[in-house]
Scaffold this motif. Structure first.
Motif, PDB file in Angstrom:
ATOM      1  N   TYR A 167      -3.584  -1.563   0.208  1.00 25.74           N
ATOM      2  CA  TYR A 167      -2.363  -1.468   0.610  1.00 25.74           C
ATOM      3  C   TYR A 167      -2.547   0.121   1.600  1.00 25.74           C
ATOM      4  O   TYR A 167      -3.393   0.105   1.648  1.00 25.74           O
ATOM      5  CB  TYR A 167      -1.673  -0.284  -0.798  1.00 25.74           C
ATOM      6  N   GLY A 168      -0.732   0.007   2.286  1.00 27.27           N
ATOM      7  CA  GLY A 168      -0.901   1.133   2.925  1.00 27.27           C
ATOM      8  C   GLY A 168      -0.981   0.787   4.200  1.00 27.27           C
ATOM      9  O   GLY A 168      -0.500   0.008   4.766  1.00 27.27           O
ATOM     10  N   GLY A 171       8.235   7.259   3.896  1.00 28.32           N
ATOM     11  CA  GLY A 171       8.638   7.846   2.257  1.00 28.32           C
ATOM     12  C   GLY A 171       7.628   7.275   0.960  1.00 28.32           C
ATOM     13  O   GLY A 171       8.080   7.159   0.067  1.00 28.32           O
ATOM     14  N   VAL A 172       6.586   6.899   1.545  1.00 22.00           N
ATOM     15  CA  VAL A 172       5.843   6.312   0.753  1.00 22.00           C
ATOM     16  C   VAL A 172       4.699   7.185  -0.688  1.00 22.00           C
ATOM     17  O   VAL A 172       3.951   7.926   0.082  1.00 22.00           O
ATOM     18  CB  VAL A 172       4.704   4.853   1.028  1.00 22.00           C
ATOM     19  N   GLU A 216      -0.176   6.938  -4.673  1.00 20.37           N
ATOM     20  CA  GLU A 216      -0.178   6.208  -5.347  1.00 20.37           C
ATOM     21  C   GLU A 216      -0.752   4.593  -4.955  1.00 20.37           C
ATOM     22  O   GLU A 216      -1.306   3.839  -5.306  1.00 20.37           O
ATOM     23  CB  GLU A 216       1.404   4.947  -5.467  1.00 20.37           C
ATOM     24  N   ILE A 217      -0.437   5.517  -3.066  1.00 17.34           N
ATOM     25  CA  ILE A 217      -0.535   4.056  -2.499  1.00 17.34           C
ATOM     26  C   ILE A 217      -2.028   3.871  -2.636  1.00 17.34           C
ATOM     27  O   ILE A 217      -2.936   2.846  -3.008  1.00 17.34           O
ATOM     28  CB  ILE A 217      -0.728   4.376  -0.976  1.00 17.34           C
ATOM     29  N   ALA A 218      -3.075   4.782  -2.725  1.00 16.17           N
ATOM     30  CA  ALA A 218      -4.551   5.407  -2.810  1.00 16.17           C
ATOM     31  C   ALA A 218      -4.989   4.449  -4.354  1.00 16.17           C
ATOM     32  O   ALA A 218      -5.909   3.605  -4.206  1.00 16.17           O
ATOM     33  CB  ALA A 218      -4.476   6.505  -2.943  1.00 16.17           C
ATOM     34  N   SER A 275      -4.547   0.916  -4.178  1.00 22.25           N
ATOM     35  CA  SER A 275      -6.263   0.520  -3.067  1.00 22.25           C
ATOM     36  C   SER A 275      -7.535   0.313  -3.942  1.00 22.25           C
ATOM     37  O   SER A 275      -8.136  -0.758  -3.907  1.00 22.25           O
ATOM     38  CB  SER A 275      -5.671   1.137  -1.605  1.00 22.25           C
ATOM     39  N   ALA A 276      -7.213   1.515  -4.480  1.00 19.63           N
ATOM     40  CA  ALA A 276      -9.046   1.916  -5.531  1.00 19.63           C
ATOM     41  C   ALA A 276      -8.675   0.953  -6.728  1.00 19.63           C
ATOM     42  O   ALA A 276     -10.191   0.089  -6.427  1.00 19.63           O
ATOM     43  CB  ALA A 276      -8.939   3.084  -5.177  1.00 19.63           C
ATOM     44  N   GLU A 277      -8.010   0.102  -7.145  1.00 20.55           N
ATOM     45  CA  GLU A 277      -8.364  -1.011  -7.784  1.00 20.55           C
ATOM     46  C   GLU A 277      -8.491  -2.306  -7.754  1.00 20.55           C
ATOM     47  O   GLU A 277      -8.895  -3.085  -8.043  1.00 20.55           O
ATOM     48  CB  GLU A 277      -6.681  -0.511  -9.330  1.00 20.55           C
TER      49      GLU A 277
END
Length: 205
Positions: free
Chosen positions: A81-82, A90-91, A95-97, A100-102
């Motif tokens: 993601y990202g 505006g993201v 939350e993206i990090a 992505s980690a999950e």
């Protein structure tokens, strides 16, 4: 490589074929072995009697959550993601990090294993070749091998691009503008050759 570098051609009956000389075989094998060492081991071998769902959530079968520090590995295993440009949309980057980690935790080991299988298929294919009196051998790819080779060739190109710090936008100007005395010239020419191999293999399919 002396003569014009070999490229894939469609094989009668399906698949692809290419005539490689001993130097080309050696270069491909060396690049593939180096990539194997970079990728490292894949996921642990599963227990045949284990519950697949339970294994997915077992800690010992989960992968890392952090993006690799090595730029080449970061290209091979990017965040899900990202990406470039997301900061100005505006993201929520936190939350993206986290997402992505999950995602990486449950997928990277399997992806690493698949990439290893692709590269191992290339190595085994090359090891099976026996050059004739003229120093060349014909490699024929059938069944799942063309897709295995496509995956490995793409990963080889991504790795070299990371080492040369190039992107698709500037690769032509940089690669073809390098003087012969530039130490990056040999690996850049290998990159150009791998690009041709990938493109012609795609065309045969």
């Amino acid at each position: 490589m002396g003569r014009s570098a070999a490229m894939f051609e469609a094989r009668k009956g399906g698949g692809a074929a290419i005539a490689l000389d001993e130097v080309e075989i050696s270069i491909l094998r060396s690049l593939a072995v180096n990539l194997l060492e970079l990728i490292g081991p894949g996921a642990p071998e599963p227990d045949a009697d284990a519950d697949p769902l339970a294994m997915l959530f077992a800690e010992e079968h989960q992968g890392p959550t952090e993006k690799p520090a090595d730029p080449a590995l970061a290209r091979l295993f990017p965040d899900a993601y990202g990406g470039p440009g997301s900061e100005g949309q505006g993201v929520d980057q936190t939350e993206i990090a986290a997402r992505s980690a999950e995602f990486r935790r449950f997928t990277e080991n399997d992806l690493r294993a698949r990439k290893r299988e692709d590269v191992l298929a290339v190595v085994h294919s090359l090891n099976a070749l026996t050059p004739g009196e003229d120093g060349s051998a014909v490699l024929e790819l059938t069944g799942e091998l063309p897709l295995r080779w496509l995956g490995a060739l793409n990963d080889l190109r991504l790795t070299i691009a990371a080492r040369l710090e190039i992107t698709e936008d500037d690769e032509s100007a940089l690669l073809f503008g390098l003087p012969d005395e530039d130490p990056r010239k040999p690996i850049s020419m290998a990159y150009v050759w791998l690009t041709g191999l990938q493109e012609t293999l795609i065309e045969t399919l």
